[in-house]
Design a protein around this motif. Structure first.
Motif, PDB file in Angstrom:
ATOM      1  N   VAL A   1      69.607  73.930  45.672  1.00  0.00           N
ATOM      2  CA  VAL A   1      69.954  72.840  46.593  1.00  0.00           C
ATOM      3  C   VAL A   1      71.402  72.401  46.315  1.00  0.00           C
ATOM      4  O   VAL A   1      72.223  72.281  47.231  1.00  0.00           O
ATOM      5  CB  VAL A   1      68.966  71.653  46.463  1.00  0.00           C
ATOM      6  CG1 VAL A   1      69.498  70.414  47.165  1.00  0.00           C
ATOM      7  CG2 VAL A   1      67.597  72.033  47.030  1.00  0.00           C
TER       8      VAL A   1
ATOM      9  N   GLU B   1      74.715  73.262  48.808  1.00  0.00           N
ATOM     10  CA  GLU B   1      75.562  72.176  49.303  1.00  0.00           C
ATOM     11  C   GLU B   1      77.033  72.483  49.036  1.00  0.00           C
ATOM     12  O   GLU B   1      77.886  72.278  49.900  1.00  0.00           O
ATOM     13  CB  GLU B   1      75.183  70.840  48.644  1.00  0.00           C
ATOM     14  CG  GLU B   1      74.031  70.158  49.357  1.00  0.00           C
ATOM     15  CD  GLU B   1      73.492  68.944  48.606  1.00  0.00           C
ATOM     16  OE1 GLU B   1      74.163  68.464  47.664  1.00  0.00           O
ATOM     17  OE2 GLU B   1      72.390  68.491  48.958  1.00  0.00           O
TER      18      GLU B   1
ATOM     19  N   LYS C   1      73.719  78.431  56.948  1.00  0.00           N
ATOM     20  CA  LYS C   1      72.984  77.267  56.450  1.00  0.00           C
ATOM     21  C   LYS C   1      71.476  77.441  56.654  1.00  0.00           C
ATOM     22  O   LYS C   1      70.672  77.015  55.818  1.00  0.00           O
ATOM     23  CB  LYS C   1      73.491  76.013  57.171  1.00  0.00           C
ATOM     24  CG  LYS C   1      73.090  74.734  56.478  1.00  0.00           C
ATOM     25  CD  LYS C   1      73.675  73.527  57.167  1.00  0.00           C
ATOM     26  CE  LYS C   1      72.871  72.322  56.691  1.00  0.00           C
ATOM     27  NZ  LYS C   1      73.540  71.074  56.769  1.00  0.00           N
TER      28      LYS C   1
ATOM     29  N   HIS D   1      69.999  79.441  53.877  1.00  0.00           N
ATOM     30  CA  HIS D   1      69.842  78.613  52.674  1.00  0.00           C
ATOM     31  C   HIS D   1      68.562  77.778  52.761  1.00  0.00           C
ATOM     32  O   HIS D   1      67.790  77.693  51.812  1.00  0.00           O
ATOM     33  CB  HIS D   1      71.042  77.664  52.521  1.00  0.00           C
ATOM     34  CG  HIS D   1      72.299  78.353  52.099  1.00  0.00           C
ATOM     35  ND1 HIS D   1      73.518  77.730  52.113  1.00  0.00           N
ATOM     36  CD2 HIS D   1      72.529  79.607  51.637  1.00  0.00           C
ATOM     37  CE1 HIS D   1      74.443  78.565  51.682  1.00  0.00           C
ATOM     38  NE2 HIS D   1      73.879  79.724  51.394  1.00  0.00           N
ATOM     39  N   LYS D   2      68.384  77.185  53.919  1.00  0.00           N
ATOM     40  CA  LYS D   2      67.232  76.311  54.130  1.00  0.00           C
ATOM     41  C   LYS D   2      65.930  77.119  53.956  1.00  0.00           C
ATOM     42  O   LYS D   2      64.978  76.666  53.320  1.00  0.00           O
ATOM     43  CB  LYS D   2      67.314  75.718  55.539  1.00  0.00           C
ATOM     44  CG  LYS D   2      66.415  74.540  55.775  1.00  0.00           C
ATOM     45  CD  LYS D   2      66.870  73.798  57.038  1.00  0.00           C
ATOM     46  CE  LYS D   2      65.923  72.679  57.384  1.00  0.00           C
ATOM     47  NZ  LYS D   2      64.727  73.115  58.114  1.00  0.00           N
ATOM     48  N   GLN D   3      65.938  78.340  54.523  1.00  0.00           N
ATOM     49  CA  GLN D   3      64.738  79.182  54.434  1.00  0.00           C
ATOM     50  C   GLN D   3      64.422  79.561  52.989  1.00  0.00           C
ATOM     51  O   GLN D   3      63.266  79.633  52.602  1.00  0.00           O
ATOM     52  CB  GLN D   3      64.924  80.449  55.270  1.00  0.00           C
ATOM     53  CG  GLN D   3      64.762  80.176  56.758  1.00  0.00           C
ATOM     54  CD  GLN D   3      65.179  81.357  57.625  1.00  0.00           C
ATOM     55  OE1 GLN D   3      65.933  82.233  57.184  1.00  0.00           O
ATOM     56  NE2 GLN D   3      64.722  81.389  58.854  1.00  0.00           N
TER      57      GLN D   3
ATOM     58  N   GLU E   1      62.870  76.542  51.322  1.00  0.00           N
ATOM     59  CA  GLU E   1      61.509  76.350  51.831  1.00  0.00           C
ATOM     60  C   GLU E   1      60.537  77.362  51.237  1.00  0.00           C
ATOM     61  O   GLU E   1      59.404  77.028  50.898  1.00  0.00           O
ATOM     62  CB  GLU E   1      61.488  76.413  53.360  1.00  0.00           C
ATOM     63  CG  GLU E   1      61.816  75.049  53.941  1.00  0.00           C
ATOM     64  CD  GLU E   1      62.179  75.073  55.412  1.00  0.00           C
ATOM     65  OE1 GLU E   1      61.984  76.118  56.061  1.00  0.00           O
ATOM     66  OE2 GLU E   1      62.677  74.038  55.896  1.00  0.00           O
TER      67      GLU E   1
END
Ligand code: FE2
Length: 129
Positions: free
Chosen positions: A57, A61, A79, A82-84, A87
């Protein structure tokens, strides 16, 4: 076990150092996997997953800040990747992990290493190309 290669470097020192730290976290997972002295690895696995989540995280960022700074046009899609990843790590079912620790740790390790190498080589290096 994953070894840092110069080829993984994208030429931004701060981000390269963060990637090296992610490699270290993956290697911690490998150390736990190959350790046959621990009878119960659950706490170690949970600790590594927590460290991985917190650090990714933070790292994502930084990387996203950098992309914005240089006006990188692939920012949005990058992005999402990254989120995937975050998750996927968050969605790991710890109850299942506890039942078959080495099996799941191996799966997690393979996922992290494959994702990391592919993401760095294909997506992160594209930022500075
Ligand atoms: Fe990235």
């Amino acid at each position: 076990m994953i070894t840092w290669k110069d080829d993984y470097s994208m030429g931004v020192e701060k981000i390269d150092n963060q990637h090296k730290h992610l490699v270290e976290i993956a290697n911690k997972a490998y150390e736990v996997l190959k350790n046959d002295i621990y009878v119960d690895k659950f706490d170690k696995i949970v600790e590594i997953l927590k460290e991985l989540e917190d650090y990714t995280v933070y790292h994502f960022e930084s990387e996203e800040e950098y992309m914005k700074e240089i006006g990188y046009d692939g920012y949005f899609l990058h992005k999402i990747e990254h989120k995937q990843f975050v998750e996927k790590i968050k969605s790991i079912d710890l109850n299942k992990v506890d039942v078959e620790q080495d099996k799941h740790l191996l799966e997690i390790l393979n996922f992290i290493v494959d994702w990391l190498v592919k993401h760095i080589l294909e997506k992160d290096k594209a930022i500075t190309k």
